[in-house]
Design an enzyme around this catalytic site. Structure first.
Site, mmCIF file in Angstrom:
data_model
loop_
_atom_site.group_PDB
_atom_site.id
_atom_site.type_symbol
_atom_site.label_atom_id
_atom_site.label_comp_id
_atom_site.label_asym_id
_atom_site.label_seq_id
_atom_site.Cartn_x
_atom_site.Cartn_y
_atom_site.Cartn_z
ATOM 1 N N HIS A 1 35.987 45.178 32.193
ATOM 2 C CA HIS A 1 37.043 44.942 31.204
ATOM 3 C C HIS A 1 36.463 44.957 29.788
ATOM 4 C CE1 HIS A 1 38.929 42.382 34.604
ATOM 5 N NE2 HIS A 1 39.778 43.380 34.436
ATOM 6 N N LYS B 1 49.193 39.768 42.970
ATOM 7 C CA LYS B 1 47.826 39.253 43.140
ATOM 8 C C LYS B 1 47.772 37.746 42.928
ATOM 9 C CE LYS B 1 45.340 43.222 41.144
ATOM 10 N NZ LYS B 1 44.467 43.565 40.004
ATOM 11 N N ARG C 1 39.264 53.413 37.118
ATOM 12 C CA ARG C 1 37.945 53.425 37.754
ATOM 13 C C ARG C 1 37.796 54.601 38.701
ATOM 14 N NH1 ARG C 1 38.696 47.326 39.291
ATOM 15 N NH2 ARG C 1 40.777 48.189 39.194
ATOM 16 N N SER D 1 37.490 42.352 39.462
ATOM 17 C CA SER D 1 37.514 40.881 39.489
ATOM 18 C C SER D 1 37.482 40.384 40.927
ATOM 19 C CB SER D 1 38.779 40.354 38.819
ATOM 20 O OG SER D 1 38.847 40.766 37.486
HETATM 21 P P1 ADP Z 1 45.862 44.178 36.944
HETATM 22 O O1 ADP Z 1 46.214 43.110 37.910
HETATM 23 O O2 ADP Z 1 46.883 44.363 35.870
HETATM 24 O O3 ADP Z 1 45.445 45.486 37.565
HETATM 25 P P2 ADP Z 1 43.026 43.786 36.280
HETATM 26 O O4 ADP Z 1 42.413 42.654 35.520
HETATM 27 O O5 ADP Z 1 42.619 43.969 37.699
HETATM 28 O O6 ADP Z 1 44.595 43.576 36.134
HETATM 29 O O7 ADP Z 1 42.767 45.147 35.507
HETATM 30 C C1 ADP Z 1 43.250 45.334 34.208
HETATM 31 C C2 ADP Z 1 42.956 46.745 33.788
HETATM 32 O O8 ADP Z 1 41.539 46.899 33.651
HETATM 33 C C3 ADP Z 1 43.389 47.821 34.791
HETATM 34 O O9 ADP Z 1 43.813 48.962 34.083
HETATM 35 C C4 ADP Z 1 42.128 48.119 35.563
HETATM 36 O O10 ADP Z 1 42.139 49.437 36.073
HETATM 37 C C5 ADP Z 1 41.100 47.965 34.449
HETATM 38 N N1 ADP Z 1 39.783 47.643 34.984
HETATM 39 C C6 ADP Z 1 39.441 46.631 35.814
HETATM 40 N N2 ADP Z 1 38.131 46.671 36.114
HETATM 41 C C7 ADP Z 1 37.624 47.745 35.447
HETATM 42 C C8 ADP Z 1 36.339 48.364 35.358
HETATM 43 N N3 ADP Z 1 35.304 47.902 36.066
HETATM 44 N N4 ADP Z 1 36.188 49.454 34.580
HETATM 45 C C9 ADP Z 1 37.263 49.946 33.906
HETATM 46 N N5 ADP Z 1 38.500 49.444 33.959
HETATM 47 C C10 ADP Z 1 38.688 48.348 34.721
#
Ligand code: ADP
Length: 164
Positions: A17, A41, A92, A130
């Site tokens: 992130h 989630k 990703r 996460s």
């Molecule tokens: P959500 O529940 O909205 O998917 P996340 O916190 O899992 O929330 O992810 C938020 C955003 O960050 C999403 O667009 C996800 O694809 C992106 N994201 C999460 N981890 C990574 C990473 N390792 N590299 C790039 N983008 C990421």
């Protein structure tokens, strides 16, 4: 002035992130990192805890044009209210694509101005999520490659408490 919103669960924020925040902050005048409630989630950290971790990250990393906020409503309502120009999401792998594509299409359907842009993750963070961090922490593993050192204590503590 161009304002972007980077919405997500951030449960907890990871280096993946942070890398997206850093790049998006360079592309826009103002970036709002929005902790949003994802009904699909179950969360391990409260919205306030996630906001606090992000606020600390923004301060420590010195992201001057980045703000942190939260919303328990529709992203598109926040988008309109904050007069944002763009929604930023990270991509990703192909496995992210279907959900992200559906969300971008839906948001645009709800508001034709809501343009989503995707930043491809840095190669070394492509596998990082996460939920992976939480699984490793839950089994007492080392998560120091995935989250900043200043957040380590409170993340591991959350899962140690669960083991009691
Ligand atoms: P959500 O529940 O909205 O998917 P996340 O916190 O899992 O929330 O992810 C938020 C955003 O960050 C999403 O667009 C996800 O694809 C992106 N994201 C999460 N981890 C990574 C990473 N390792 N590299 C790039 N983008 C990421």
């Amino acid at each position: 002035m161009k304002t972007a919103i980077y919405p997500g669960s951030f449960d907890p924020v990871t280096y993946g992130h942070i890398e997206i925040i850093s790049r998006a902050a360079k592309l826009f005048d103002r970036l709002i990192v929005l902790v949003s409630v994802n009904m699909l989630k179950p969360a391990s950290f409260t919205v306030e805890e996630r906001k606090k971790m992000l606020t600390e990250t923004v301060a420590r990393e010195g992201f001057a044009n980045v703000e942190v906020d939260s919303s328990d409503g529709l992203l598109i309502d926040y988008f309109n209210k904050s007069k944002a120009d763009v929604i930023v999401r990270g991509l990703r792998a192909i496995s992210d694509f279907e959900y992200e594509f559906q969300m971008a299409q839906t948001n645009r359907r709800l508001c034709y101005k809501a343009e989503t842009i995707f930043l491809a993750s840095k190669t070394e963070y492509t596998y990082l999520s996460s939920s992976m961090v939480k699984q490793i922490a839950a089994f007492g593993g080392d998560i120091s490659d995935f989250v900043p050192e200043y957040l380590l204590g409170r993340i591991t503590e959350r899962f140690n408490k669960r083991k009691d």
